[in-house]
Design an enzyme around this catalytic site. Structure first.
Site, PDB file in Angstrom:
ATOM      1  N   LYS A  54       4.113  -8.012  -3.953  1.00  0.00           N
ATOM      2  CA  LYS A  54       5.315  -7.546  -4.658  1.00  0.00           C
ATOM      3  C   LYS A  54       6.566  -7.836  -3.827  1.00  0.00           C
ATOM      4  O   LYS A  54       7.572  -8.308  -4.351  1.00  0.00           O
ATOM      5  CB  LYS A  54       5.196  -6.034  -4.959  1.00  0.00           C
ATOM      6  CG  LYS A  54       4.149  -5.747  -6.035  1.00  0.00           C
ATOM      7  CD  LYS A  54       3.849  -4.269  -6.229  1.00  0.00           C
ATOM      8  CE  LYS A  54       2.688  -4.123  -7.223  1.00  0.00           C
ATOM      9  NZ  LYS A  54       2.365  -2.752  -7.581  1.00  0.00           N
ATOM     10  N   GLN A  98       2.964   3.030  -4.511  1.00  0.00           N
ATOM     11  CA  GLN A  98       1.694   2.388  -4.873  1.00  0.00           C
ATOM     12  C   GLN A  98       0.595   3.439  -5.046  1.00  0.00           C
ATOM     13  O   GLN A  98       0.445   4.338  -4.223  1.00  0.00           O
ATOM     14  CB  GLN A  98       1.309   1.360  -3.785  1.00  0.00           C
ATOM     15  CG  GLN A  98       0.105   0.507  -4.121  1.00  0.00           C
ATOM     16  CD  GLN A  98       0.361  -0.517  -5.225  1.00  0.00           C
ATOM     17  OE1 GLN A  98       1.498  -0.830  -5.557  1.00  0.00           O
ATOM     18  NE2 GLN A  98      -0.687  -1.035  -5.803  1.00  0.00           N
ATOM     19  N   ASP A 121       8.106   1.387 -12.343  1.00  0.00           N
ATOM     20  CA  ASP A 121       6.701   1.401 -12.768  1.00  0.00           C
ATOM     21  C   ASP A 121       6.549   1.975 -14.176  1.00  0.00           C
ATOM     22  O   ASP A 121       5.504   1.809 -14.804  1.00  0.00           O
ATOM     23  CB  ASP A 121       5.876   2.283 -11.811  1.00  0.00           C
ATOM     24  CG  ASP A 121       5.045   1.490 -10.823  1.00  0.00           C
ATOM     25  OD1 ASP A 121       4.644   0.362 -11.176  1.00  0.00           O
ATOM     26  OD2 ASP A 121       4.790   2.007  -9.732  1.00  0.00           O
TER      27      ASP A 121
HETATM   28  N1  L34 Z   1       2.441   2.332  -8.563  1.00  0.00           N
HETATM   29  N2  L34 Z   1       0.338   1.402  -8.388  1.00  0.00           N
HETATM   30  C1  L34 Z   1       1.572   1.373  -8.901  1.00  0.00           C
HETATM   31  N3  L34 Z   1       1.982   0.394  -9.752  1.00  0.00           N
HETATM   32  C2  L34 Z   1       1.127  -0.602 -10.104  1.00  0.00           C
HETATM   33  O1  L34 Z   1       1.497  -1.516 -10.989  1.00  0.00           O
HETATM   34  C3  L34 Z   1      -0.156  -0.620  -9.547  1.00  0.00           C
HETATM   35  N4  L34 Z   1      -1.068  -1.626  -9.779  1.00  0.00           N
HETATM   36  C4  L34 Z   1      -2.479  -1.288  -9.912  1.00  0.00           C
HETATM   37  C5  L34 Z   1      -2.858  -0.455  -8.685  1.00  0.00           C
HETATM   38  N5  L34 Z   1      -1.842   0.488  -8.287  1.00  0.00           N
HETATM   39  C6  L34 Z   1      -0.552   0.432  -8.715  1.00  0.00           C
HETATM   40  C7  L34 Z   1      -0.943  -2.887  -9.349  1.00  0.00           C
HETATM   41  O2  L34 Z   1       0.092  -3.354  -8.904  1.00  0.00           O
HETATM   42  C8  L34 Z   1      -3.134  -2.655  -9.929  1.00  0.00           C
HETATM   43  N6  L34 Z   1      -2.106  -3.570  -9.494  1.00  0.00           N
HETATM   44  C9  L34 Z   1      -2.318  -4.948  -9.262  1.00  0.00           C
HETATM   45  C10 L34 Z   1      -1.284  -5.814  -8.955  1.00  0.00           C
HETATM   46  C11 L34 Z   1      -1.492  -7.159  -8.730  1.00  0.00           C
HETATM   47  C12 L34 Z   1      -2.745  -7.674  -8.795  1.00  0.00           C
HETATM   48  C13 L34 Z   1      -3.795  -6.843  -9.103  1.00  0.00           C
HETATM   49  C14 L34 Z   1      -3.580  -5.487  -9.335  1.00  0.00           C
HETATM   50  C15 L34 Z   1      -2.937  -9.120  -8.499  1.00  0.00           C
HETATM   51  O3  L34 Z   1      -2.017  -9.803  -8.153  1.00  0.00           O
HETATM   52  N7  L34 Z   1      -4.165  -9.630  -8.640  1.00  0.00           N
HETATM   53  C16 L34 Z   1      -4.471 -11.017  -8.349  1.00  0.00           C
HETATM   54  C17 L34 Z   1      -5.527 -11.121  -7.279  1.00  0.00           C
HETATM   55  C18 L34 Z   1      -5.078 -10.511  -6.007  1.00  0.00           C
HETATM   56  C19 L34 Z   1      -6.165 -10.429  -4.978  1.00  0.00           C
HETATM   57  O4  L34 Z   1      -6.659 -11.495  -4.558  1.00  0.00           O
HETATM   58  O5  L34 Z   1      -6.497  -9.326  -4.567  1.00  0.00           O
HETATM   59  C20 L34 Z   1      -4.989 -11.675  -9.620  1.00  0.00           C
HETATM   60  O6  L34 Z   1      -4.838 -12.888  -9.742  1.00  0.00           O
HETATM   61  O7  L34 Z   1      -5.549 -10.962 -10.448  1.00  0.00           O
END
Ligand code: L34
Length: 295
Positions: A54, A98, A121
């Site tokens: 982020k 988070q 959020d």
């Molecule tokens: N406050 N907490 C708050 N806001 C959020 O919006 C989140 N979330 C969830 C968990 N806690 C939070 C996220 O940001 C889940 N989440 C999130 C964000 C990004 C990705 C996955 C979950 C992401 O970029 N995933 C990548 C893979 C990343 C990796 O290799 O770990 C993808 O391509 O899916």
């Protein structure tokens, strides 16, 4: 017949290019630089990587960002004080705490403390309420990202049977609400399934669109879907570690099998995840414009 892949990475890239332009314009025309603070309590590796992504994305777009990491034994009072400080900081337009938080901290209490005008959020009850009523507000990032994926892929949701699996406050409940509204990527008929649903497959089999947000790896199998279904996989499950120490990810969907029956499908990684981060940026840019009285 294989499904068409909805690339969250590509859609996110396109939206980020638009946002970069908007940020440059805000700066040039109004002297406004959007600002985001991310607050992480503890050292959960998944949370660390999401928060890092982020902040990296913010910097790429020209958004000012502060990354605050607090020890796992931080008290609720200390965290609330920090949130209050960010509420008062004029350089900060968006505050993200988070989740999940350590057990000794009351999550609801912390989310309530965030100024609703800085709640990028969309988790504050004021914004949740506005969302349910269909009023303008910060939409939660993951559901917002799903709507954009559907819109930009040209998938028609009007009158569609949408089956959502998972009833979390972050994904299941809000996406159900948004997709039943009279809006783009809305006007759908919604079924919200969860762990107590009697016959999950009976529901998923008649779905035109399935949103899998259960947090259970490979939960949705090919036998559970009809031909031509559109599948959005929200699961980001860490199912192991590779030899090089990287996390191995699995979605909630048995991608290899389901893609043979689906018409459209999102992969994991590279599907919904990148969109979540991008919609956070969109909310932050909007928060800054609003704070400056421009939008
Ligand atoms: N406050 N907490 C708050 N806001 C959020 O919006 C989140 N979330 C969830 C968990 N806690 C939070 C996220 O940001 C889940 N989440 C999130 C964000 C990004 C990705 C996955 C979950 C992401 O970029 N995933 C990548 C893979 C990343 C990796 O290799 O770990 C993808 O391509 O899916």
């Amino acid at each position: 017949m294989g499904a068409k892949i909805i690339s969250g990475t590509e859609v996110a890239r396109a939206i980020r290019a638009e946002l970069k332009q908007e940020v440059a314009e805000l700066q040039a025309k109004h002297g406004v630089t959007p600002g985001l603070v991310t607050i992480l309590v503890g050292d959960d590796p998944a949370s660390q990587s999401y928060v890092a992504a982020k902040n990296k994305t913010a910097k790429e777009l020209g958004v000012y960002s502060e990354q605050i990491t607090l020890p796992v034994d931080t008290s609720e009072a200390e965290l609330l004080q920090l949130v209050e400080k960010c509420n008062r900081n004029a350089k900060i337009n968006g505050i993200l705490v988070q989740l999940p938080l350590p057990k000794h901290i009351n999550e609801a209490k912390v989310l309530y403390a965030i100024d609703p005008n800085k709640d990028v959020d969309g988790f504050h009850p004021v914004n949740v309420g506005k969302m349910v009523l269909g009023q303008q507000c910060f939409l939660p990032c993951t559901p917002h990202g799903i709507l954009e994926l559907l819109k930009r892929s040209g998938i028609n949701t009007t009158g569609a049977e949408v089956v959502i699996v998972g009833r979390s406050n972050i994904v299941g409940k809000p996406i159900a609400n948004l997709m039943l509204q009279k809006r783009e990527a809305g006007n759908a008929t919604i079924t919200l399934c969860h762990t107590r649903t009697r016959d999950l497959a009976a529901h998923t089999r008649r779905a035109d669109i399935i949103i899998a947000a259960a947090g259970t790896p490979n939960m949705l199998s090919a036998e559970m879907v009809k031909d031509g279904v559109v599948v959005i996989d929200v699961g980001v499950n860490r199912i192991g570690t590779s030899a090089s120490g990287k996390a191995i990810l699995a979605g909630d969907v048995d991608f290899t099998a389901v893609k043979e029956k689906a018409s459209w499908i999102t992969p994991v990684p590279g599907g919904v995840g990148p969109m979540t981060i991008t919609m956070l940026m969109k909310n932050t840019v909007w928060a800054a414009a609003r704070a400056a009285g421009i939008s």
